[in-house]
Design a protein around this motif. Structure first.
Motif, PDB file in Angstrom:
ATOM      1  N   SER A   2      -3.165  -9.949  -7.087  1.00  0.00           N
ATOM      2  CA  SER A   2      -2.028  -9.691  -6.215  1.00  0.00           C
ATOM      3  C   SER A   2      -0.827 -10.447  -6.758  1.00  0.00           C
ATOM      4  CB  SER A   2      -2.335 -10.140  -4.789  1.00  0.00           C
ATOM      5  OG  SER A   2      -1.240  -9.888  -3.954  1.00  0.00           O
ATOM      6  N   ASP A   4       3.156 -11.445  -6.038  1.00  0.00           N
ATOM      7  CA  ASP A   4       4.279 -11.508  -5.109  1.00  0.00           C
ATOM      8  C   ASP A   4       5.537 -11.766  -5.924  1.00  0.00           C
ATOM      9  OD1 ASP A   4       2.748 -11.208  -2.747  1.00  0.00           O
ATOM     10  OD2 ASP A   4       2.230 -13.330  -2.808  1.00  0.00           O
ATOM     11  N   ASN A  20       1.173  -4.671 -13.771  1.00  0.00           N
ATOM     12  CA  ASN A  20      -0.028  -5.297 -13.233  1.00  0.00           C
ATOM     13  C   ASN A  20      -1.189  -4.839 -14.092  1.00  0.00           C
ATOM     14  OD1 ASN A  20      -1.910  -6.553 -11.660  1.00  0.00           O
ATOM     15  ND2 ASN A  20      -1.815  -5.101  -9.994  1.00  0.00           N
ATOM     16  N   GLY A  24      -4.881  -4.041  -8.179  1.00  0.00           N
ATOM     17  CA  GLY A  24      -4.439  -4.878  -7.080  1.00  0.00           C
ATOM     18  C   GLY A  24      -3.113  -4.399  -6.541  1.00  0.00           C
ATOM     19  N   THR A  25      -2.360  -5.310  -5.973  1.00  0.00           N
ATOM     20  CA  THR A  25      -1.102  -4.940  -5.346  1.00  0.00           C
ATOM     21  C   THR A  25       0.048  -5.788  -5.865  1.00  0.00           C
ATOM     22  OG1 THR A  25      -1.472  -6.462  -3.521  1.00  0.00           O
ATOM     23  CG2 THR A  25      -2.219  -4.193  -3.205  1.00  0.00           C
ATOM     24  N   VAL A  26       1.234  -5.229  -5.775  1.00  0.00           N
ATOM     25  CA  VAL A  26       2.462  -5.966  -6.044  1.00  0.00           C
ATOM     26  C   VAL A  26       3.267  -5.917  -4.761  1.00  0.00           C
ATOM     27  CG1 VAL A  26       4.606  -6.028  -7.351  1.00  0.00           C
ATOM     28  CG2 VAL A  26       2.481  -5.405  -8.489  1.00  0.00           C
ATOM     29  N   ASN A  27       3.623  -7.082  -4.233  1.00  0.00           N
ATOM     30  CA  ASN A  27       4.409  -7.194  -3.012  1.00  0.00           C
ATOM     31  C   ASN A  27       5.812  -7.644  -3.390  1.00  0.00           C
ATOM     32  OD1 ASN A  27       2.010  -6.781  -1.334  1.00  0.00           O
ATOM     33  ND2 ASN A  27       1.434  -8.810  -2.045  1.00  0.00           N
ATOM     34  N   ASN A  39       5.239  -2.704  -0.604  1.00  0.00           N
ATOM     35  CA  ASN A  39       3.934  -2.944  -1.213  1.00  0.00           C
ATOM     36  C   ASN A  39       3.561  -1.766  -2.100  1.00  0.00           C
ATOM     37  OD1 ASN A  39       3.392  -5.374   0.318  1.00  0.00           O
ATOM     38  ND2 ASN A  39       3.177  -4.031   2.067  1.00  0.00           N
ATOM     39  N   ALA A  41       0.321  -0.303  -4.471  1.00  0.00           N
ATOM     40  CA  ALA A  41      -1.051  -0.402  -4.976  1.00  0.00           C
ATOM     41  C   ALA A  41      -1.030   0.041  -6.432  1.00  0.00           C
ATOM     42  CB  ALA A  41      -1.982   0.468  -4.159  1.00  0.00           C
TER      43      ALA A  41
END
Length: 68
Positions: A2, A4, A20, A24-27, A39, A41
């Motif tokens: 993740s 941020d 990425n 996962g995720t990028v916020n 957000n 995915a």
């Protein structure tokens, strides 16, 4: 994974690439986004390309990313 990221103000037409590796995720957070927090995915070697246009960061290329 993740990530941020806080995006400050940009210069007109400036671009930023956020990658990425893995999944996962990028916020993204900041006053200059279309919303207060965005957000995404991401899977594999996906990348977000954002461009600062008309006072906001805008997603201009979505390579395998899904915004929520």
């Amino acid at each position: 994974i993740s990530i941020d990221a806080y995006l400050n103000d940009g210069d007109e037409s400036q671009r930023k690439t956020i990658a990425n590796i893995g999944s996962g995720t990028v916020n993204l957070k900041g006053a200059h986004l279309p919303g207060s927090t965005v957000n995404y995915a991401m899977n594999g070697a996906d990348a977000l390309v954002l461009q600062f246009l008309a006072g906001k960061w805008r997603l201009i290329l979505n390579d395998g990313c899904t915004a929520t």
